[in-house]
Enzyme design. Structure first.
Site, mmCIF file in Angstrom:
data_model
loop_
_atom_site.group_PDB
_atom_site.id
_atom_site.type_symbol
_atom_site.label_atom_id
_atom_site.label_comp_id
_atom_site.label_asym_id
_atom_site.label_seq_id
_atom_site.Cartn_x
_atom_site.Cartn_y
_atom_site.Cartn_z
ATOM 1 N N HIS A 1 -72.432 -14.575 85.890
ATOM 2 C CA HIS A 1 -72.893 -13.112 86.867
ATOM 3 C C HIS A 1 -74.529 -13.136 85.512
ATOM 4 C CE1 HIS A 1 -74.019 -9.364 88.527
ATOM 5 N NE2 HIS A 1 -73.817 -10.182 89.217
ATOM 6 N N ASP B 1 -66.562 -11.795 93.345
ATOM 7 C CA ASP B 1 -65.764 -12.886 94.041
ATOM 8 C C ASP B 1 -64.720 -13.583 93.712
ATOM 9 O OD1 ASP B 1 -68.263 -12.350 96.063
ATOM 10 O OD2 ASP B 1 -69.082 -13.404 94.692
#
Ligand code: CMC
Length: 379
Positions: free
Chosen positions: A262, A316
């Site tokens: 991320h 996710d």
């Protein structure tokens, strides 16, 4: 105008707005909506309550929440012409493309653009929050050759969506867990789709174009589309025994591990932690998912190899396992993300309008000048 700072690919670390909607501390794994920690909201609120918080800045009181829920519940139906338009979409098309086209089509029906009128803003918010789930469910039924089912006013936001998808009323645990998933995905500072929404909003176009542009941006595999690819990846790995060898081969070929990494988080995404425990609650009730053990083994192996780079599961990674257990088809995972993120996009739309200036960044030109024009016969 000259560039005022160095060029940073992907605008990394460059503020593009001032916002009071959400906050992320990527090193401590903290996410807050309007200052309230996400785990507190996930534990105590409903998605519509959180959407209200994000968009209007404060948690609604009981009367405000009831009025908002009532409005949203009564705007869930789609015009028959939108349903007919969706029937013309190819059934092999991706549901995100269907959603983007359908969201944009709302602008054809609600073309008034009174951006300074609070009643107009509220009506657009209600309409989008209400109709996006109906669009996702309608396309799912249409592509299977069925007519979409009408929303049920007696069901809450999440229960109604699961009902419209499967034509069966979900049990309370499934509806509650899905609602928490929507809360967790509702907002996340300036990610790609939110930025897209803000850029579109800054031109003072209509809110349907704002949401449609954000849906298109969310669809990509580096953003919302990653949740779908996680399931394909777990399927490809196939067994716990194969995890290490698969991972080593993937890293040797410089491939990305979907659902990991991320731009902001350098520890495990707090949403991934909550989603993992939701997945476990579902498995307790309905039996384990064949991919769960593979996912847990992969998380451990990735941490050993890439933890020093701050690569950990993002939102996710575990969401798909929850959605699978809720019976949601893999290619609807990203549309489900869009249902939820519509709340965040609308919050940023409203914030953008409050102090709008059109986005018009600059560039560093790397081309040539004064080049001779060569006529076509001389090229
Ligand atoms: N697997 C393997 N290596 C990775 C991964 C990953 N998933 N993510 C980052 N890295 C490595 C990357 O190879 C690079 O290494 P090096 O410095 O040695 O070249 C370093 O970490 C920095 O990576 P980056 O791609 O420059 O980081 P970024 O901030 O530009 O990208 C990201 C962030 C989310 C696009 C990226 O981590 C990624 O592609 N992850 C996989 C796709 C994914 O799961 N996306 C969902 C994101 S979260 C939810 C959302 O936004 O929708």
């Amino acid at each position: 105008m000259t560039a005022v700072c160095e060029y940073r690919a992907g605008l990394e670390g460059i503020p593009v707005t001032q916002s009071s909607i959400s906050f992320v501390d990527g090193h401590r794994g903290i996410l807050e909506y309007r200052g309230i920690p996400i785990d507190k909201l996930a534990e105590s609120s409903t998605f519509l309550e959180v959407a209200y918080l994000l968009i209007w800045g404060e948690l609604p009181n009981k009367d405000e929440l009831e009025a908002f829920e009532h409005e949203v519940n009564h705007h869930r139906r789609l015009k028959y012409r939108i349903r007919d338009m969706m029937k013309c979409f190819p059934e092999s098309g991706h549901p995100m493309d269907a959603l983007q086209a359908s969201a944009a089509a709302l602008g054809l029906f609600y073309s008034r653009r009174a951006l300074a009128d609070p009643a107009y803003i509220r009506a657009a918010v209600v309409r989008l929050l209400a109709k996006i789930p109906t669009m996702v469910a309608a396309f799912q039924l249409i592509r299977k050759g069925n007519d979409p089912v009408q929303p049920r006013d007696d069901l809450g936001y999440s229960a109604n969506f699961l009902y419209m998808l499967s034509e069966k009323e979900p049990d309370p645990l499934s509806a509650m867990i899905f609602d928490v998933c929507l809360i967790l995905h509702a907002e996340h500072t300036i990610n790609a789709s939110t930025f897209s929404a803000m850029v579109t909003a800054s031109t003072l176009t209509d809110p349907y174009a704002v949401v449609a542009s954000a849906v298109g941006t969310l669809a990509g595999p580096l953003h919302g589309g990653a949740n779908e690819e996680v399931i394909d990846m777990l399927e490809e790995i196939g067994s716990v025994e194969n995890v290490e060898a698969w991972l080593d081969a993937r890293l040797a070929s410089k491939g990305k591990i979907m659902g990991f990494g991320h731009r902001v988080y350098k520890v495990k995404d707090p949403r991934a932690t909550t989603l993992q425990s939701l997945a476990e609650r579902l498995f307790e009730k309905y039996g384990e998912d064949e991919y769960y053990e593979i996912a847990v083994a992969l998380e451990k192996a990735v941490e050993e190899r890439l933890g020093h780079k701050g690569i950990y599961p993002n939102v996710d990674f575990y969401s798909g396992l929850v959605y699978r257990k809720l019976g949601i088809p893999t290619d609807l995972f990203t549309p489900v993300f869009a249902i939820s993120r519509t709340a965040g996009w609308l919050a940023h739309w409203k914030e953008q309008l409050a102090e709008n200036r059109i986005f018009r960044p600059t560039q560093i030109y790397t081309g040539t000048h004064e080049v001779d024009y060569v006529p076509i016969h001389g090229r």
